[in-house]
Design an enzyme around this catalytic site. Structure first.
Site, PDB file in Angstrom:
ATOM      1  N   ALA A  98       0.905   7.144  -7.542  1.00  0.00           N
ATOM      2  CA  ALA A  98       2.101   7.051  -6.707  1.00  0.00           C
ATOM      3  C   ALA A  98       2.664   5.636  -6.643  1.00  0.00           C
ATOM      4  O   ALA A  98       3.871   5.450  -6.520  1.00  0.00           O
ATOM      5  CB  ALA A  98       1.796   7.560  -5.299  1.00  0.00           C
ATOM      6  N   THR A  99       1.823   4.637  -6.747  1.00  0.00           N
ATOM      7  CA  THR A  99       2.328   3.258  -6.753  1.00  0.00           C
ATOM      8  C   THR A  99       3.286   3.062  -7.926  1.00  0.00           C
ATOM      9  O   THR A  99       4.409   2.575  -7.764  1.00  0.00           O
ATOM     10  CB  THR A  99       1.159   2.251  -6.858  1.00  0.00           C
ATOM     11  OG1 THR A  99       0.306   2.445  -5.734  1.00  0.00           O
ATOM     12  CG2 THR A  99       1.661   0.821  -6.896  1.00  0.00           C
TER      13      THR A  99
ATOM     14  N   HIS B 212      -5.210  11.914  -6.970  1.00  0.00           N
ATOM     15  CA  HIS B 212      -6.464  11.682  -6.225  1.00  0.00           C
ATOM     16  C   HIS B 212      -6.334  11.951  -4.729  1.00  0.00           C
ATOM     17  O   HIS B 212      -7.317  11.864  -4.009  1.00  0.00           O
ATOM     18  CB  HIS B 212      -7.016  10.279  -6.488  1.00  0.00           C
ATOM     19  CG  HIS B 212      -6.273   9.158  -5.845  1.00  0.00           C
ATOM     20  ND1 HIS B 212      -6.671   8.591  -4.660  1.00  0.00           N
ATOM     21  CD2 HIS B 212      -5.164   8.476  -6.230  1.00  0.00           C
ATOM     22  CE1 HIS B 212      -5.837   7.600  -4.348  1.00  0.00           C
ATOM     23  NE2 HIS B 212      -4.918   7.521  -5.281  1.00  0.00           N
TER      24      HIS B 212
ATOM     25  N   CYS C  36      -4.801   0.442   3.263  1.00  0.00           N
ATOM     26  CA  CYS C  36      -4.198  -0.441   2.278  1.00  0.00           C
ATOM     27  C   CYS C  36      -3.960  -1.812   2.866  1.00  0.00           C
ATOM     28  O   CYS C  36      -3.672  -2.767   2.177  1.00  0.00           O
ATOM     29  CB  CYS C  36      -2.869   0.132   1.804  1.00  0.00           C
ATOM     30  SG  CYS C  36      -2.953   1.881   1.543  1.00  0.00           S
TER      31      CYS C  36
ATOM     32  N   GLN D 271       1.140  11.948   0.117  1.00  0.00           N
ATOM     33  CA  GLN D 271       0.293  12.581   1.133  1.00  0.00           C
ATOM     34  C   GLN D 271       0.631  14.053   1.353  1.00  0.00           C
ATOM     35  O   GLN D 271      -0.022  14.704   2.167  1.00  0.00           O
ATOM     36  CB  GLN D 271       0.420  11.839   2.475  1.00  0.00           C
ATOM     37  CG  GLN D 271      -0.172  10.447   2.489  1.00  0.00           C
ATOM     38  CD  GLN D 271      -1.701  10.430   2.438  1.00  0.00           C
ATOM     39  OE1 GLN D 271      -2.360  11.444   2.645  1.00  0.00           O
ATOM     40  NE2 GLN D 271      -2.252   9.285   2.137  1.00  0.00           N
TER      41      GLN D 271
HETATM   42  C1  LIG Z   1      -2.102   6.762  -1.690  1.00  0.00           C
HETATM   43  C2  LIG Z   1      -0.662   6.529  -1.509  1.00  0.00           C
HETATM   44  C3  LIG Z   1       0.090   5.805  -2.445  1.00  0.00           C
HETATM   45  C4  LIG Z   1      -0.536   5.119  -3.639  1.00  0.00           C
HETATM   46  O1  LIG Z   1      -1.082   6.007  -4.547  1.00  0.00           O
HETATM   47  P1  LIG Z   1      -1.912   5.419  -5.791  1.00  0.00           P
HETATM   48  O2  LIG Z   1      -2.390   6.600  -6.493  1.00  0.00           O
HETATM   49  O3  LIG Z   1      -3.016   4.595  -5.187  1.00  0.00           O
HETATM   50  O4  LIG Z   1      -1.003   4.579  -6.575  1.00  0.00           O
HETATM   51  C5  LIG Z   1       1.438   5.676  -2.238  1.00  0.00           C
HETATM   52  N1  LIG Z   1       2.036   6.221  -1.175  1.00  0.00           N
HETATM   53  C6  LIG Z   1       1.355   6.904  -0.237  1.00  0.00           C
HETATM   54  C7  LIG Z   1       2.077   7.509   0.904  1.00  0.00           C
HETATM   55  C8  LIG Z   1      -0.018   7.080  -0.382  1.00  0.00           C
HETATM   56  O5  LIG Z   1      -0.676   7.760   0.542  1.00  0.00           O
END
Ligand SMILES: *Cc1c(COP(=O)(O)O)cnc(C)c1O
Length: 391
Positions: free
Chosen positions: A75-76, A205, A328, A183
């Site tokens: 997601a990043t 994940h 984070c 999420q």
């Molecule tokens: C976990 C998360 C991310 C980051 O996801 P990654 O897989 O670590 O890059 C981004 N946004 C939200 C809302 C998250 O919960």
């Protein structure tokens, strides 16, 4: 007391489903699907078929077309690609962007980088319920606004934004709408065929898939093009070059199918777990629930308590694994900007603990968490200097 860890940090990451581990293992070895899916030989074509199958599985989870999905590392990266990609693709039409201070760091820092490049960003605060008011958004939209980014489920509080309402408003104004759904994918029912969302970020994940693989959904609509942020090959429509990680993609695809099949049962289970925890701690003096009762994802419960500090609370909780404020952020020492935006003061924000649950969470886990939380709060209050004590 047993010292076996009790894991209540599913919002940070989830363990991988055993069936997902199994399919990933079948990819890695010489007799498996390890070949580069871009290679045109037989082994490459087998890998490519596996990648297509996984893309279809993820598309089915979201009720969309596989062609709308781009594999990324998570997601990043999806947030970076969506936000930078859309902002730059539309910069010639205008340079005004809108987001919220309660977003994940991956969104916030991307917008901050764009601000340094000369884009103008409006940061809209949520109301006391954590929600973005549609009236406020409507007032902030301008003729030169090109992109709005608002997350679906907040990773600290579980607050669910009205992405349908936000998306409709954006469509009326011809503005691209991106949502960080890290999420919510695999946890809430997301029907992209009927949601006015242009760009959506996800990561495997968070729904029992492996770390290091995610996707960006790009709605097939005119004017919704993005430009790449990396260069180097023609994979993923040239929007995300690089050799595809077949094992991770196959794992993410299977995780999506499994998530779809257990979505309803999981939601009921998470509600029971969350309510049990809340019932077990809600009478503690000076306790505040961070996030409204309604409009919240059931897998997260965030609470603050007067007179104690979050890091100590979290350490005292051992062997129950929880997050202090936002996982984070916990190394930065700053109190949670998400909770401060909700109107919590610094001390309340600093005492925040996020409990998050998953399908392996049991009533015994919750009871252990209740006992440890109550004990730790009492203990920390007993040893706290006078200035920290509850007044
Ligand atoms: C976990 C998360 C991310 C980051 O996801 P990654 O897989 O670590 O890059 C981004 N946004 C939200 C809302 C998250 O919960």
């Amino acid at each position: 007391m047993s010292n076996k860890a009790v894991y209540l940090d599913y919002a940070a990451t989830t363990p991988v489903d055993p069936r997902v581990i199994e399919i990933m293992q079948t990819c890695l070895s010489l007799d498996g699907h390890f070949a580069n899916p871009a290679s045109i030989h037989a082994k490459g074509r087998q890998s490519a078929a596996l990648v297509s199958d996984a893309r279809m599985r993820l598309a089915n989870l979201l009720n969309t077309q596989p062609e709308c999905l781009i594999w990324t590392s998570g997601a990043t990266e999806s947030n970076n690609l969506a936000i930078q990609g859309a902002a730059r693709a539309r910069a010639h039409r205008g340079r005004h962007l809108i987001t919220m201070p309660t977003e994940h760091k991956a969104v916030i820092d991307t917008f901050k980088a764009l601000e340094k490049e000369g884009f103008e960003v409006s940061w809209i605060n949520p109301g006391a319920d954590g929600l973005l008011s549609l009236d406020t958004l409507e007032n902030e939209l301008r003729a030169d606004t090109q992109l709005v980014s608002v997350m679906h489920v907040n990773n600290e509080t579980g607050v669910i934004q009205d992405i349908s309402g936000i998306g409709l408003l954006c469509r009326e104004q011809g503005v691209v709408f991106h949502t960080d759904a890290a999420q919510s994918v695999g946890k809430l029912d997301i029907d992209l065929a009927n949601l006015p969302v242009d760009l959506l970020s996800l990561t495997a994940h968070k729904f029992y898939g492996p770390q290091g693989i995610g996707a960006l959904y790009i709605a097939d609509r005119p004017g919704n093009g993005i430009v790449p942020i990396m260069f180097g090959g023609n994979q993923e429509r040239r929007l995300r070059p690089g050799t595809l990680p077949v094992h991770l993609i196959a794992g993410a695809g299977l995780a999506a199918t499994i998530a779809a099949s257990r979505l309803n049962d999981d939601t009921r289970h998470l509600q029971v777990m969350r309510d049990r925890l809340w019932d077990g701690i809600k009478d503690i003096e000076g306790l505040t629930r961070n996030g409204p009762d309604g409009n919240c994802y059931a897998g997260i419960l965030n609470v603050s308590v007067d007179g104690v500090e979050g890091e100590s609370l979290m350490l005292g909780m051992e062997p129950v694994c929880v997050a202090s404020g936002s996982a984070c952020n916990s190394t930065s020492g700053e109190s949670s900007y998400v909770l401060r935006a909700l109107g919590r003061n610094d001390r309340q924000a600093q005492s925040a603990v996020r409990f998050s649950f998953g399908h392996a969470t049991t009533s015994d886990d919750i009871d252990m968490a209740i006992a440890r939380y109550r004990w730790t709060v009492n203990h920390l209050r007993a040893i706290a200097p006078r200035s920290m004590a509850v007044s």
